[in-house]
Motif scaffolding. Structure first.
Motif, PDB file in Angstrom:
ATOM      1  N   PHE A  31      -9.377  -2.666   3.342  1.00  0.00           N
ATOM      2  CA  PHE A  31      -8.945  -2.475   1.948  1.00  0.00           C
ATOM      3  C   PHE A  31      -9.548  -3.508   0.994  1.00  0.00           C
ATOM      4  O   PHE A  31      -9.217  -3.525  -0.194  1.00  0.00           O
ATOM      5  N   LYS A  74      -8.490   6.363   3.939  1.00  0.00           N
ATOM      6  CA  LYS A  74      -9.149   5.392   4.825  1.00  0.00           C
ATOM      7  C   LYS A  74      -8.478   5.334   6.194  1.00  0.00           C
ATOM      8  O   LYS A  74      -8.738   4.420   6.986  1.00  0.00           O
ATOM      9  N   GLU A 111      -0.810   7.314  -0.367  1.00  0.00           N
ATOM     10  CA  GLU A 111      -1.976   7.891  -1.059  1.00  0.00           C
ATOM     11  C   GLU A 111      -3.183   6.961  -0.951  1.00  0.00           C
ATOM     12  O   GLU A 111      -4.321   7.419  -0.864  1.00  0.00           O
ATOM     13  N   GLU A 112      -2.949   5.662  -0.973  1.00  0.00           N
ATOM     14  CA  GLU A 112      -4.059   4.705  -0.871  1.00  0.00           C
ATOM     15  C   GLU A 112      -4.594   4.627   0.556  1.00  0.00           C
ATOM     16  O   GLU A 112      -5.771   4.372   0.776  1.00  0.00           O
ATOM     17  N   VAL A 113      -3.714   4.829   1.523  1.00  0.00           N
ATOM     18  CA  VAL A 113      -4.106   4.647   2.923  1.00  0.00           C
ATOM     19  C   VAL A 113      -4.748   5.914   3.492  1.00  0.00           C
ATOM     20  O   VAL A 113      -5.714   5.842   4.255  1.00  0.00           O
ATOM     21  N   LEU A 133       0.830  -1.203   0.000  1.00  0.00           N
ATOM     22  CA  LEU A 133       0.000   0.000   0.000  1.00  0.00           C
ATOM     23  C   LEU A 133       0.869   1.259   0.000  1.00  0.00           C
ATOM     24  O   LEU A 133       1.913   1.298   0.659  1.00  0.00           O
ATOM     25  N   THR A 134       0.403   2.271  -0.702  1.00  0.00           N
ATOM     26  CA  THR A 134       1.109   3.555  -0.677  1.00  0.00           C
ATOM     27  C   THR A 134       0.359   4.483   0.276  1.00  0.00           C
ATOM     28  O   THR A 134      -0.805   4.260   0.593  1.00  0.00           O
TER      29      THR A 134
END
Lengths: 139, 487
Positions: free
Chosen positions: B318, B122, B117-119, B114-115
């Protein structure tokens, strides 16, 4: 030190200085300090009573055993002591009635988890005014 | 007993090494050796920790030096950040005070694909779900139970027990110090009280400085090692800090009492009751070893269970399996432990008993105890900092093997007492301050978070600077926190 105990600064852990006119007062204050650490200013009921008998080689080792016993009760079934009285208490032995209740997350305050009662700086002394002691808790 | 500043001698060896000579106290069998720079020394000399280094130097059979890492601070018995090795063939002792109550307290680090930006979108949900799922704080027990019969299997098999229950895979074990299991664990030496205190505690975090933290990698210092460890800038990692819970605390207590009573039979006196010890080869020493190995194994099972719970939370948040999220265990290190290891002492190879009290094993490249995939690089060393600043991934060196029994620091090191920290936080909300920096922290007790505020700790960057420059570990990556749950 109006409650008979006073926390003092220790870098990693928590130290407490105890004072009491009698050995019984000193041991009661030690119990109150432990409860304060675990559940801060939670209001506790004395709905359950337990009896404990302990023997030790000297007063400081007896204080250690006393606190170990109370911590064991909390660690295993969340029993928090609110008050106590002693049938006997000498520097080498005690028999006590401990009253309190089980920790309830809905009503009580989360304090600190006490891992153990250390022997570092452990001390109980008789003074002209009564008794004094020092304990450091590993938290 | 107020804090007492150090009054004894401290000889500068080089920019990062300071010696307490044996002339300070004629009972010292070896000198003290402290790793620090002038800046850190200003704090270190303010409490009892250097006196504790000198006390440890008095233990029978201690070899080379009583060592202190730059995160050293006042503990009980040993200083926290203290390291000592004893020679069992020369009357060397083992001391529960050199391991502490929280036997095999340690840290594990998981990488993810995970980056940040993805985390980020959330993050609040992730931290809240972790907080709801993972039991933490005073008096909270977990859902992972074991029968009385199972208890012995946890004690003997450690992390493998958890993997056998479906909490993880064999690959996790390969990336755990000692494969998450010490040989010689003897459940017969463990009291019923310890087993009772351990019930309901597997898969629980505890309180105090224990935590689970989501971090992002912000700097890579060693691209080759980082590639092998599978971390890169912008990638999210997870750190878990916990130990053997009530089970280990009770074992420490039981055996400390036994050793204290037995000490005089071996003609041993110590300057602090918490340093009670007996020879490694004595009956009490052997029983304590049998028991701490049970506790160490319990702790590895605990961290394995905690990791399993965390992976499940990531899967829910996720909506992908943990395997597809790339959530492999980077490594797990113990930082409160006593172990037998081979080291060079006075020119010959010897098996010594290494006590690490708030210190991390840091084996060099090529060491036989490392997993194959890390052998060319060296052992990953996981150094958590405070919840506002950084954490580090380092790697062990040959210099550590020569000088510190393959050992380095374990964290930032406390600077402020808990009471001081609470006073400092009065009228402030540490949670809100951290949130303004984009860090979400959830904890059970208000006081707990105040006690653990960033200012209560030394800057981990200063601590890591010393060990890196001294050459006892080298920097691989630096992380910064995104969010954490605290007990």
């Amino acid at each position: 030190m109006n409650q008979g105990y006073e926390f003092f600064d220790h870098t990693a852990d928590v130290g407490v200085r105890l004072r009491g006119g009698t050995l019984q007062a000193l041991f009661s204050h030690a119990m109150a300090a432990l409860t304060q650490l675990i559940a801060e200013n939670s209001s506790l009921e004395s709905s359950e009573e337990r009896v404990v008998e302990l023997k030790a080689s000297d007063a400081s080792t007896l204080l250690l055993s006393w606190l170990q016993e109370l911590l064991f009760w909390f660690s295993t079934d969340r029993f928090l002591p609110a008050s106590c009285s002693f049938d006997t208490l000498t520097p080498t032995g005690l028999r006590a009635h401990v009253r309190g209740e089980r920790f309830d997350p809905a009503r009580h305050v989360f304090g600190t988890e006490v891992k153990g009662i250390t022997r570092h700086a452990l001390d109980v002394q008789q003074t002209p005014e009564g008794w004094e002691g020092t304990v450091i808790f590993d938290v | 007993m107020p804090r007492q500043a150090w009054q004894g001698p401290l000889e500068q060896v080089d920019e990062y090494r300071w010696r307490i000579p044996t002339s300070y106290d004629r009972r010292m069998r070896v000198p003290g050796l402290v790793f620090a720079d002038e800046k850190l020394l200003q704090h270190i000399t303010q409490d009892e920790s250097l006196q504790q280094v000198a006390n440890v130097a008095q233990l029978p059979g201690i070899v080379r030096a009583s060592l202190a890492m730059p995160d050293i601070h006042w503990g009980y018995g040993f200083p926290i950040g203290g390291v000592a090795a004893t020679d069992p063939d020369a009357g060397g002792v083992i001391s529960p005070g050199g391991v502490g109550f929280d036997i095999n307290c340690g840290v594990r680090c998981l990488r993810t694909d995970l980056t940040v930006e993805e985390v980020r979108p959330k993050l609040r949900q992730l931290i809240a779900t972790l907080f709801k799922t993972i039991p933490c704080g005073v008096g909270m027990s977990g859902d992972i139970r074991f029968s009385q019969k199972e208890a012995s299997r946890v004690m003997v098999q450690g992390a493998k027990w958890a993997v056998d229950q479906g909490y993880g895979t064999a690959a996790d074990l390969a990336h755990t110090e000692s494969q998450g299991r010490l040989d010689g664990a003897d459940p017969e030496t463990v009291s019923e009280r310890a087993v009772t205190r351990g019930q309901g505690q597997l898969g629980t975090l505890g309180s105090g400085n224990h935590f689970l933290e989501v971090q992002v990698v912000e700097t890579i210092f060693d691209a080759r090692a980082a590639a092998v460890f599978g971390v890169g800038v912008g990638q999210v990692v997870l750190m878990i800090h916990s130990g053997s819970r009530g089970f280990g605390y009770q074992i420490c207590d039981d055996h400390l009492g036994m050793m204290e009573r037995a000490m005089s039979r071996y003609g041993i006196t110590v300057p602090d009751r918490q340093l009670a010890c007996t020879p490694v080869t004595s009956e009490e020493g052997q029983r304590y070893l049998g028991a701490i190995r049970c506790a160490a194994n319990f702790a590895w099972a605990n961290r394995q269970c905690l990791m399993h719970l965390a992976r499940q939370v990531f899967e829910r948040v996720f909506e992908k399996s943990w395997e597809r999220l790339g959530m492999t265990l980077l490594y797990d290190v113990a930082h409160n432990i006593a172990k037998f290891e081979q080291h060079r002492v006075n020119g010959s190879q010897k098996t010594v008993c290494v006590h690490r009290k708030g210190a991390t094993r840091a084996f060099p490249p090529g060491h036989a105890d490392l997993p194959e995939d890390y052998r060319a690089i060296g052992q990953p060393v996981i150094i958590p900092g405070d919840m506002g600043r950084n954490s580090y991934l380092l790697v062990g060196t040959a210099r550590a093997m020569e000088e510190t029994f393959g050992t380095v620091c374990h964290g930032a090191g406390r600077m402020m007492s808990r009471a001081q920290a609470v006073r400092q936080a009065s009228g402030r909300s540490i949670e809100r301050e951290l949130e303004q920096q984009g860090i979400i922290v959830m904890g059970r007790g208000r006081k707990g978070i105040a006690e653990e505020q960033p200012e209560a700790y030394k800057d981990v960057n200063d601590v890591v600077h010393v060990v890196h420059e001294a050459g006892i570990a080298t920097r691989v990556a630096r992380m910064r926190p995104l969010g954490a749950i605290k007990g």
